[in-house]
Write an enzyme that holds these catalytic residues in place. Sequence first.
Site, PDB file in Angstrom:
ATOM      1  CD  GLU A   5     -50.740  -9.012  29.641  1.00  0.00           C
ATOM      2  OE1 GLU A   5     -51.955  -8.783  29.707  1.00  0.00           O
ATOM      3  OE2 GLU A   5     -50.022  -9.166  30.652  1.00  0.00           O
ATOM      4  CG  HIS A  48     -59.650 -10.333  23.594  1.00  0.00           C
ATOM      5  ND1 HIS A  48     -58.660 -10.862  24.381  1.00  0.00           N
ATOM      6  CD2 HIS A  48     -59.188 -10.394  22.331  1.00  0.00           C
ATOM      7  CE1 HIS A  48     -57.648 -11.235  23.625  1.00  0.00           C
ATOM      8  NE2 HIS A  48     -57.941 -10.957  22.379  1.00  0.00           N
ATOM      9  CB  CYS A  98     -53.036  -4.331  35.796  1.00  0.00           C
ATOM     10  SG  CYS A  98     -54.760  -4.337  35.410  1.00  0.00           S
ATOM     11  CB  THR A 130     -51.769  -7.334  33.283  1.00  0.00           C
ATOM     12  OG1 THR A 130     -52.442  -7.651  32.063  1.00  0.00           O
ATOM     13  CG2 THR A 130     -50.442  -6.690  32.998  1.00  0.00           C
TER      14      THR A 130
END
Length: 352
Positions: free
Chosen positions: A121, A37, A185, A157
């Site tokens: 996602e 992105h 994450c 995430t």
Amino acid sequence: MRARSAGFCFGVRRALELAEKALKVHGTVCSLGELIHNPGVVNVLRERGVAVIDDLGESRGRPVLIRSHGVAPEVFATAREQGLEIIDATCPFVKRVQEKAADLVRQGYRVVVIGSGEHPEVRGILGWTGYQALVVSDLTTIERLPPCQKLGVLSQTTQDRERFYAVVRELIGKAREVRIYDTICQASLARQQEAIAIASRVSLMVVIGGKNSANTCKLAELCRRHVSTVHIENAAELEPDLFRCIDAVGVTAGASTPDWIIEEVIGGMCMFDEDQETAQVSSQQVPEVPQEVVPQNEAVRKRLLSPQLRWRSRSPQHCRKPSPHRSRNWPEPRSPGRMVRSRHRRSLDKKR
Ligand code: SF4
């Protein structure tokens, strides 16, 4: 202050490396959706032969790159049916969430994914639950969740932890058994924690990255809670007025922002300092990222702390070292990314 963690994360680097390898072998490839992105990087990739497609039918036999966000399992099935070569650049951290989601469904849990339903996602994770999961983007969505026996909770995430815990608190009590997996994450977490630490010490935060990048928008959102913040994609969006009467500026960038864009922005800000006496960019270093946000997984830890990736976190002059990506023909910044001492600091030094 420039955030040490600003810029490409492990998953994005990996996707770009896979794209480069594929280009060497095939000459041209397609990516299902923009590979990362960031419009600047997507344009560079397009010039090198990475075409962006929205549907497998548009691949015209070319190998297809799956971006780090991952996709639903039926995409792999369709590609197999069409005899297409798939280069899977799904980030291992995202893959772990997909597998966990599928596992929870197999074990009879009602799955809740905390995140944005629009994000690729999350759409991919939904696919791994057979589209049975509920996406919770805010507390009001929870009201739609009927009471159930077993609830499994996962996160996009790039979510921020505060929101994750706020939703989790509401979800406890919705089922007799609630299993919670914090799947934010470590790369996102490190960027968020460092951005907040810097935002609380400066008068203005500049967050660099695609306006369509979830993790960059999240950084900007978090910084805005502490200080005035601007979210820009590149140096062209810098406005001198922003830096008037500002004594310290913090700079951070999303996980899909390359170093050459960060350096361009810092270079542009330094110009304001010299020409207009408005901006001050301190060469002061930010504190070490707390150990708890460094991944405990040894392989990932080694990769993130390897000398090749660590140079950004050292003294400012190291910022001009050639990056591993520039050595692979990434564009040079249009103006050198210099960290200069502000006039204010220079006058203080003279007085000493
Ligand atoms: S932000 Fe985290 S999950 Fe997303 S690509 Fe980067 S390392 Fe992977």
